[in-house]
Design a protein around this motif. Structure first.
Motif, PDB file in Angstrom:
ATOM      1  N   MET A 110       0.843  -1.203   0.000  1.00  0.00           N
ATOM      2  CA  MET A 110       0.000   0.000   0.000  1.00  0.00           C
ATOM      3  C   MET A 110       0.876   1.251   0.000  1.00  0.00           C
ATOM      4  SD  MET A 110      -2.997   1.111   2.702  1.00  0.00           S
ATOM      5  CE  MET A 110      -1.948   1.869   3.971  1.00  0.00           C
ATOM      6  N   LEU A 111       0.513   2.206  -0.853  1.00  0.00           N
ATOM      7  CA  LEU A 111       1.187   3.495  -0.926  1.00  0.00           C
ATOM      8  C   LEU A 111       0.358   4.505  -0.134  1.00  0.00           C
ATOM      9  CD1 LEU A 111       3.383   5.383  -2.057  1.00  0.00           C
ATOM     10  CD2 LEU A 111       1.947   5.668  -4.094  1.00  0.00           C
ATOM     11  N   ASP A 112       0.943   5.058   0.911  1.00  0.00           N
ATOM     12  CA  ASP A 112       0.277   6.000   1.814  1.00  0.00           C
ATOM     13  C   ASP A 112       0.492   7.423   1.302  1.00  0.00           C
ATOM     14  OD1 ASP A 112      -0.526   7.643   3.918  1.00  0.00           O
ATOM     15  OD2 ASP A 112       0.387   6.395   5.467  1.00  0.00           O
ATOM     16  N   LEU A 113      -0.595   8.058   0.861  1.00  0.00           N
ATOM     17  CA  LEU A 113      -0.545   9.396   0.278  1.00  0.00           C
ATOM     18  C   LEU A 113      -1.322  10.362   1.166  1.00  0.00           C
ATOM     19  CD1 LEU A 113      -1.282   8.176  -3.335  1.00  0.00           C
ATOM     20  CD2 LEU A 113       0.890   9.198  -2.604  1.00  0.00           C
ATOM     21  N   GLU A 114      -0.614  11.223   1.863  1.00  0.00           N
ATOM     22  CA  GLU A 114      -1.226  12.199   2.748  1.00  0.00           C
ATOM     23  C   GLU A 114      -0.218  13.311   3.013  1.00  0.00           C
ATOM     24  OE1 GLU A 114      -1.650  10.843   6.912  1.00  0.00           O
ATOM     25  OE2 GLU A 114      -0.873   8.910   6.202  1.00  0.00           O
ATOM     26  N   LEU A 119       3.967  18.871  -4.880  1.00  0.00           N
ATOM     27  CA  LEU A 119       4.184  18.930  -6.321  1.00  0.00           C
ATOM     28  C   LEU A 119       2.913  19.468  -6.980  1.00  0.00           C
ATOM     29  CD1 LEU A 119       5.728  15.367  -6.908  1.00  0.00           C
ATOM     30  CD2 LEU A 119       6.981  17.506  -6.569  1.00  0.00           C
ATOM     31  N   SER A 120       3.004  19.824  -8.235  1.00  0.00           N
ATOM     32  CA  SER A 120       1.806  20.185  -8.979  1.00  0.00           C
ATOM     33  C   SER A 120       0.908  18.955  -9.117  1.00  0.00           C
ATOM     34  CB  SER A 120       2.186  20.694 -10.368  1.00  0.00           C
ATOM     35  OG  SER A 120       2.691  19.632 -11.165  1.00  0.00           O
ATOM     36  N   THR A 121      -0.351  19.171  -9.470  1.00  0.00           N
ATOM     37  CA  THR A 121      -1.245  18.029  -9.621  1.00  0.00           C
ATOM     38  C   THR A 121      -0.755  17.077 -10.720  1.00  0.00           C
ATOM     39  OG1 THR A 121      -2.666  19.324 -11.120  1.00  0.00           O
ATOM     40  CG2 THR A 121      -3.267  19.290  -8.785  1.00  0.00           C
ATOM     41  N   THR A 122      -0.259  17.632 -11.808  1.00  0.00           N
ATOM     42  CA  THR A 122       0.244  16.794 -12.904  1.00  0.00           C
ATOM     43  C   THR A 122       1.453  15.987 -12.465  1.00  0.00           C
ATOM     44  OG1 THR A 122      -0.539  18.370 -14.560  1.00  0.00           O
ATOM     45  CG2 THR A 122       1.155  16.815 -15.256  1.00  0.00           C
ATOM     46  N   ALA A 123       2.362  16.629 -11.744  1.00  0.00           N
ATOM     47  CA  ALA A 123       3.562  15.942 -11.269  1.00  0.00           C
ATOM     48  C   ALA A 123       3.223  14.904 -10.204  1.00  0.00           C
ATOM     49  CB  ALA A 123       4.563  16.954 -10.728  1.00  0.00           C
ATOM     50  N   THR A 124       2.227  15.188  -9.393  1.00  0.00           N
ATOM     51  CA  THR A 124       1.811  14.233  -8.374  1.00  0.00           C
ATOM     52  C   THR A 124       1.263  12.967  -9.008  1.00  0.00           C
ATOM     53  OG1 THR A 124       1.331  15.965  -6.759  1.00  0.00           O
ATOM     54  CG2 THR A 124       0.235  13.847  -6.434  1.00  0.00           C
ATOM     55  N   VAL A 125       0.399  13.114  -9.996  1.00  0.00           N
ATOM     56  CA  VAL A 125      -0.142  11.950 -10.688  1.00  0.00           C
ATOM     57  C   VAL A 125       0.976  11.159 -11.368  1.00  0.00           C
ATOM     58  CG1 VAL A 125      -1.614  11.204 -12.605  1.00  0.00           C
ATOM     59  CG2 VAL A 125      -2.429  12.955 -11.009  1.00  0.00           C
ATOM     60  N   ALA A 126       1.920  11.854 -11.979  1.00  0.00           N
ATOM     61  CA  ALA A 126       3.041  11.178 -12.633  1.00  0.00           C
ATOM     62  C   ALA A 126       3.892  10.418 -11.619  1.00  0.00           C
ATOM     63  CB  ALA A 126       3.894  12.193 -13.392  1.00  0.00           C
ATOM     64  N   TRP A 127       4.090  11.005 -10.442  1.00  0.00           N
ATOM     65  CA  TRP A 127       4.886  10.356  -9.381  1.00  0.00           C
ATOM     66  C   TRP A 127       4.201   9.069  -8.933  1.00  0.00           C
ATOM     67  CZ3 TRP A 127       5.057   8.249  -4.649  1.00  0.00           C
ATOM     68  CH2 TRP A 127       6.280   8.200  -3.981  1.00  0.00           C
ATOM     69  N   ILE A 128       2.902   9.142  -8.706  1.00  0.00           N
ATOM     70  CA  ILE A 128       2.161   7.954  -8.268  1.00  0.00           C
ATOM     71  C   ILE A 128       2.215   6.871  -9.345  1.00  0.00           C
ATOM     72  CG2 ILE A 128      -0.098   7.068  -7.563  1.00  0.00           C
ATOM     73  CD1 ILE A 128      -0.704   9.950  -6.535  1.00  0.00           C
ATOM     74  N   LYS A 129       2.076   7.261 -10.602  1.00  0.00           N
ATOM     75  CA  LYS A 129       2.175   6.292 -11.697  1.00  0.00           C
ATOM     76  C   LYS A 129       3.557   5.644 -11.725  1.00  0.00           C
ATOM     77  CE  LYS A 129      -1.213   8.143 -15.001  1.00  0.00           C
ATOM     78  NZ  LYS A 129      -1.402   8.760 -16.337  1.00  0.00           N
TER      79      LYS A 129
END
Length: 218
Positions: A110-114, A119-129
């Motif tokens: 599990m990846l805990d995201l809180e 980061l920017s929203t775009t960079a955050t999504v890319a990081w999670i991917k």
């Protein structure tokens, strides 16, 4: 994993059953796993790592004790999105307890995201991917994603990029889980309280025991 998600969705829509679980870290130095199991809990998610430098000092002992008590169990990684890449942190997690095998008793990591949006929203999504794809390439399953509606909306722009791949662990301390963020049609696990009787946070699996085993099998 896609088949598992669809199977769980049918369970969620039918509201057939739930399974009690909990999650813990070094803040719960001593856990009575036998009593938790006797009380009906059947799964536990245990903190393993943060970033690329921290290993939870109780992870190994908690994991061994949970296994001995008969739990379905897995590890989780606390994300530091501003310190290194998602791939680097997934690799660190995998190397220090975050692995998976289709044995029916090991949950996908599990990846805990809180926390703050760093980061920017775009960079955050890319990081999670980056994290998710690295984990999947190594294990063949996608990690669970733990978040709350406010964080997901603010930090990812309420992205729906993970709906068909990653099971959602929804943190919402309320009498009901409410509507999941990000387009997920349902949650896989609901963290409904930060005060579980036997330590850590209370987690409710959205399905019956057979579905929980299927999640552990990938």
């Amino acid at each position: 994993m896609r088949a598992t998600l669809l199977s769980l969705l049918s369970l969620a829509n039918g509201a057939l059953a739930t399974v009690q679980g909990f999650d813990i870290s070094h803040y719960q130095a001593s856990v009575n796993f036998a009593s938790a199991y006797s009380a009906g809990a059947r799964f536990v998610i245990i903190k393993a790592t943060e970033g690329t430098t921290y290993i939870d000092p109780t992870f190994s002992s908690h994991y061994t004790s949970a296994t001995s008590a008969g739990f379905i169990r897995g590890g989780y990684h606390f994300a530091h999105l501003d310190t290194s890449t998602g791939a680097a942190q997934a690799s660190y997690f995998l190397a220090h307890g975050g692995g998976w095998s289709g044995d029916g008793i090991t949950l996908p990591g599990m990846l805990d995201l809180e926390g703050d949006c760093v980061l920017s929203t775009t960079a955050t999504v890319a990081w999670i991917k980056d994290f998710s794809n690295t984990y999947h390439a190594s294990t063949g399953v996608y990690p669970l994603l733990y978040t709350n509606p406010s964080w997901w909306s603010t930090c990812t722009g309420n992205s729906n990029a993970f709906v068909s791949t990653n099971p959602l662990v929804l943190a919402r301390y309320a009498s009901s889980a409410g509507t999941p963020p990000g387009g997920w049609p349902y949650y896989t696990i609901w963290q409904n309280s930060d005060a579980y009787a036997y330590g850590g946070d209370s987690d409710i699996f959205n399905g019956d025991m057979a579905a929980l085993v299927r999640l552990a099998q990938g």
